[in-house]
Design a protein around this motif. Structure first.
Motif, PDB file in Angstrom:
ATOM      1  N   MET A  31       0.829  -1.207  -0.097  1.00  0.00           N
ATOM      2  CA  MET A  31      -0.003   0.003  -0.050  1.00  0.00           C
ATOM      3  C   MET A  31       1.074   1.182   0.094  1.00  0.00           C
ATOM      4  O   MET A  31       1.894   1.167   0.361  1.00  0.00           O
ATOM      5  CB  MET A  31      -1.081   0.055   1.220  1.00  0.00           C
ATOM      6  N   ASN A  32       0.243   2.257  -0.457  1.00  0.00           N
ATOM      7  CA  ASN A  32       1.127   3.679  -0.120  1.00  0.00           C
ATOM      8  C   ASN A  32       1.024   3.931   1.123  1.00  0.00           C
ATOM      9  O   ASN A  32      -0.301   4.324   1.641  1.00  0.00           O
ATOM     10  CB  ASN A  32       0.272   4.683  -1.198  1.00  0.00           C
ATOM     11  N   ARG A  33       2.029   3.980   1.912  1.00  0.00           N
ATOM     12  CA  ARG A  33       2.086   4.556   3.201  1.00  0.00           C
ATOM     13  C   ARG A  33       1.989   5.821   3.478  1.00  0.00           C
ATOM     14  O   ARG A  33       2.160   6.133   4.591  1.00  0.00           O
ATOM     15  CB  ARG A  33       3.310   3.706   3.953  1.00  0.00           C
ATOM     16  N   ASN A  34       2.215   6.663   2.406  1.00  0.00           N
ATOM     17  CA  ASN A  34       2.279   8.084   2.722  1.00  0.00           C
ATOM     18  C   ASN A  34       0.739   8.659   2.612  1.00  0.00           C
ATOM     19  O   ASN A  34       0.081   8.503   1.642  1.00  0.00           O
ATOM     20  CB  ASN A  34       3.040   8.657   1.578  1.00  0.00           C
ATOM     21  N   ILE A  35       0.493   9.329   3.722  1.00  0.00           N
ATOM     22  CA  ILE A  35      -0.843  10.170   3.736  1.00  0.00           C
ATOM     23  C   ILE A  35      -0.485  11.616   3.917  1.00  0.00           C
ATOM     24  O   ILE A  35       0.517  12.028   4.550  1.00  0.00           O
ATOM     25  CB  ILE A  35      -2.058   9.722   4.721  1.00  0.00           C
ATOM     26  N   ILE A  36      -1.764  12.314   3.916  1.00  0.00           N
ATOM     27  CA  ILE A  36      -1.646  13.687   4.281  1.00  0.00           C
ATOM     28  C   ILE A  36      -2.841  13.938   5.218  1.00  0.00           C
ATOM     29  O   ILE A  36      -4.042  13.362   4.921  1.00  0.00           O
ATOM     30  CB  ILE A  36      -1.890  14.763   2.994  1.00  0.00           C
ATOM     31  N   ILE A  37      -2.559  14.600   6.166  1.00  0.00           N
ATOM     32  CA  ILE A  37      -3.597  14.967   7.176  1.00  0.00           C
ATOM     33  C   ILE A  37      -3.725  16.850   7.317  1.00  0.00           C
ATOM     34  O   ILE A  37      -2.931  17.377   7.465  1.00  0.00           O
ATOM     35  CB  ILE A  37      -3.255  14.614   8.402  1.00  0.00           C
ATOM     36  N   HIS A  38      -4.984  16.825   6.452  1.00  0.00           N
ATOM     37  CA  HIS A  38      -5.334  18.303   6.482  1.00  0.00           C
ATOM     38  C   HIS A  38      -6.284  18.618   7.867  1.00  0.00           C
ATOM     39  O   HIS A  38      -7.166  18.274   8.224  1.00  0.00           O
ATOM     40  CB  HIS A  38      -6.160  18.530   5.446  1.00  0.00           C
ATOM     41  N   VAL A  39      -5.621  20.003   8.444  1.00  0.00           N
ATOM     42  CA  VAL A  39      -6.385  20.539   9.665  1.00  0.00           C
ATOM     43  C   VAL A  39      -6.443  21.921   9.204  1.00  0.00           C
ATOM     44  O   VAL A  39      -5.480  22.660   9.035  1.00  0.00           O
ATOM     45  CB  VAL A  39      -5.701  20.473  10.842  1.00  0.00           C
ATOM     46  N   GLY A  40      -7.615  22.439   8.657  1.00  0.00           N
ATOM     47  CA  GLY A  40      -7.847  23.981   8.461  1.00  0.00           C
ATOM     48  C   GLY A  40      -7.056  24.246   7.197  1.00  0.00           C
ATOM     49  O   GLY A  40      -7.364  23.290   6.125  1.00  0.00           O
ATOM     50  N   ALA A  44      -0.323  21.204  17.179  1.00  0.00           N
ATOM     51  CA  ALA A  44      -1.031  21.658  18.269  1.00  0.00           C
ATOM     52  C   ALA A  44      -1.639  23.022  17.788  1.00  0.00           C
ATOM     53  O   ALA A  44      -3.056  23.130  18.093  1.00  0.00           O
ATOM     54  CB  ALA A  44       0.151  21.906  19.569  1.00  0.00           C
ATOM     55  N   SER A  45      -1.076  23.927  17.349  1.00  0.00           N
ATOM     56  CA  SER A  45      -1.647  25.176  16.933  1.00  0.00           C
ATOM     57  C   SER A  45      -2.723  24.948  15.829  1.00  0.00           C
ATOM     58  O   SER A  45      -3.762  25.703  15.935  1.00  0.00           O
ATOM     59  CB  SER A  45      -0.773  26.156  16.766  1.00  0.00           C
ATOM     60  N   ALA A  46      -2.407  24.108  15.056  1.00  0.00           N
ATOM     61  CA  ALA A  46      -3.528  23.931  13.861  1.00  0.00           C
ATOM     62  C   ALA A  46      -4.641  23.462  14.470  1.00  0.00           C
ATOM     63  O   ALA A  46      -5.808  23.570  14.036  1.00  0.00           O
ATOM     64  CB  ALA A  46      -2.969  23.178  12.774  1.00  0.00           C
ATOM     65  N   LEU A  47      -4.433  22.380  15.308  1.00  0.00           N
ATOM     66  CA  LEU A  47      -5.803  21.583  16.016  1.00  0.00           C
ATOM     67  C   LEU A  47      -6.412  22.309  16.919  1.00  0.00           C
ATOM     68  O   LEU A  47      -7.731  22.217  17.068  1.00  0.00           O
ATOM     69  CB  LEU A  47      -5.206  20.270  16.490  1.00  0.00           C
ATOM     70  N   GLY A  48      -5.798  23.411  17.606  1.00  0.00           N
ATOM     71  CA  GLY A  48      -6.646  24.337  18.519  1.00  0.00           C
ATOM     72  C   GLY A  48      -7.172  23.207  19.579  1.00  0.00           C
ATOM     73  O   GLY A  48      -6.278  22.413  19.943  1.00  0.00           O
ATOM     74  N   ARG A  49      -7.935  23.980  20.482  1.00  0.00           N
ATOM     75  CA  ARG A  49      -8.046  23.420  21.652  1.00  0.00           C
ATOM     76  C   ARG A  49      -9.668  22.769  21.886  1.00  0.00           C
ATOM     77  O   ARG A  49     -10.206  22.367  22.660  1.00  0.00           O
ATOM     78  CB  ARG A  49      -8.145  24.455  22.872  1.00  0.00           C
ATOM     79  N   GLY A  50     -10.488  23.021  20.578  1.00  0.00           N
ATOM     80  CA  GLY A  50     -11.756  22.429  20.596  1.00  0.00           C
ATOM     81  C   GLY A  50     -11.872  21.276  19.546  1.00  0.00           C
ATOM     82  O   GLY A  50     -10.800  20.628  19.100  1.00  0.00           O
ATOM     83  N   ASN A  51     -13.083  20.752  19.239  1.00  0.00           N
ATOM     84  CA  ASN A  51     -13.242  19.870  18.436  1.00  0.00           C
ATOM     85  C   ASN A  51     -12.852  20.549  16.934  1.00  0.00           C
ATOM     86  O   ASN A  51     -13.230  21.671  16.711  1.00  0.00           O
ATOM     87  CB  ASN A  51     -14.845  19.233  18.427  1.00  0.00           C
ATOM     88  N   VAL A  52     -12.464  19.659  16.144  1.00  0.00           N
ATOM     89  CA  VAL A  52     -11.914  20.086  14.932  1.00  0.00           C
ATOM     90  C   VAL A  52     -12.271  19.039  13.537  1.00  0.00           C
ATOM     91  O   VAL A  52     -11.978  17.995  13.819  1.00  0.00           O
ATOM     92  CB  VAL A  52     -10.418  20.550  14.695  1.00  0.00           C
ATOM     93  N   PRO A  53     -12.660  19.869  12.451  1.00  0.00           N
ATOM     94  CA  PRO A  53     -12.441  18.713  11.403  1.00  0.00           C
ATOM     95  C   PRO A  53     -11.315  18.403  10.793  1.00  0.00           C
ATOM     96  O   PRO A  53     -10.522  19.211  10.860  1.00  0.00           O
ATOM     97  CB  PRO A  53     -13.408  19.583   9.908  1.00  0.00           C
ATOM     98  N   VAL A  54     -10.797  17.084  10.594  1.00  0.00           N
ATOM     99  CA  VAL A  54      -9.643  16.612  10.112  1.00  0.00           C
ATOM    100  C   VAL A  54     -10.036  15.833   8.880  1.00  0.00           C
ATOM    101  O   VAL A  54     -10.791  14.860   9.027  1.00  0.00           O
ATOM    102  CB  VAL A  54      -8.834  15.913  11.175  1.00  0.00           C
ATOM    103  N   THR A  55      -9.174  16.034   7.892  1.00  0.00           N
ATOM    104  CA  THR A  55      -9.021  15.046   6.637  1.00  0.00           C
ATOM    105  C   THR A  55      -8.045  14.385   6.560  1.00  0.00           C
ATOM    106  O   THR A  55      -6.772  14.805   6.389  1.00  0.00           O
ATOM    107  CB  THR A  55      -9.357  15.888   5.274  1.00  0.00           C
TER     108      THR A  55
END
Length: 188
Positions: free
Chosen positions: A70-79, A171-182
């Motif tokens: 499998m392709n083991r490289n992914i991108i996690i998008h936050v904001g 940490a700063s991208a995720l913030g302190r609340g609930n957040v959509p992540v792709t």
């Protein structure tokens, strides 16, 4: 003699019922709590196995040649931020990557992690990492995806899914609340 046979029979029945009623510490917990209970030590199952080690090696690549690669490289998008990550070469990461792309709302917990319960269970091979690292992508139980944004010691068990290549700014991208992540496969 009759009394000894009865006591022995009761003893054997008790042992048999205890063995069938209790699982091992390695058995995955498949029930989801109605609401996760915050734990100051971090999310994780409380198992009584011996202390884990930070450098567990997964040797799951016995039959991973050919179509199982499998392709083991992914991108996690936050904001508006994208974080490159590398998935482990294990059954859990393969099952996780089969769900991608996906966007989920990750909930805040303990000011060090975000979590989300998937609608389906993934294969598990949990262990105690000892130290959770900023950028670890783990599975708690069999369906709770956890993205850690702080480094801390933990006695809990997880199955490793992957790790961000460079968690700077997570940490700063995720913030302190609930957040959509792709999460998506990186085809570059």
């Amino acid at each position: 003699m009759n009394k000894c046979m009865i006591v022995l029979g009761l003893l054997l029945m008790t042992i048999a019922s205890v063995q069938t009623a209790c699982g091992t510490d390695d058995d995955p917990i498949t029930e989801k709590p109605a609401t996760p209970v915050p734990n100051p030590e971090g999310t994780g199952e409380n198992d009584n196995s011996e202390s884990g080690n930070d450098n567990k090696e997964n040797n799951d690549n016995e039959n991973n040649e050919g179509e199982n690669k499998m392709n083991r490289n992914i991108i996690i998008h936050v904001g508006n931020r994208g974080f490159a990550a590398t998935l482990e070469d294990n059954a859990t990461a393969r099952a996780f990557s089969a769900l991608l792309p996906m966007t989920i709302t990750m909930n805040e917990m303990n000011s060090n992690e975000k979590y989300h319960y998937l609608s389906e269970s993934l294969p598990t091979d949990s262990y105690r990492p000892g130290t959770i690292r900023n950028g670890d992508l783990m599975l708690y139980g069999s369906s709770c995806v956890v993205l850690f944004y702080e480094t801390f010691a933990s006695p809990y068990s997880y199955t490793r899914i992957g790790q961000l290549n460079d968690p700077s700014g997570l940490a700063s991208a995720l913030g302190r609340g609930n957040v959509p992540v792709t999460f998506e496969i990186n085809n570059d």
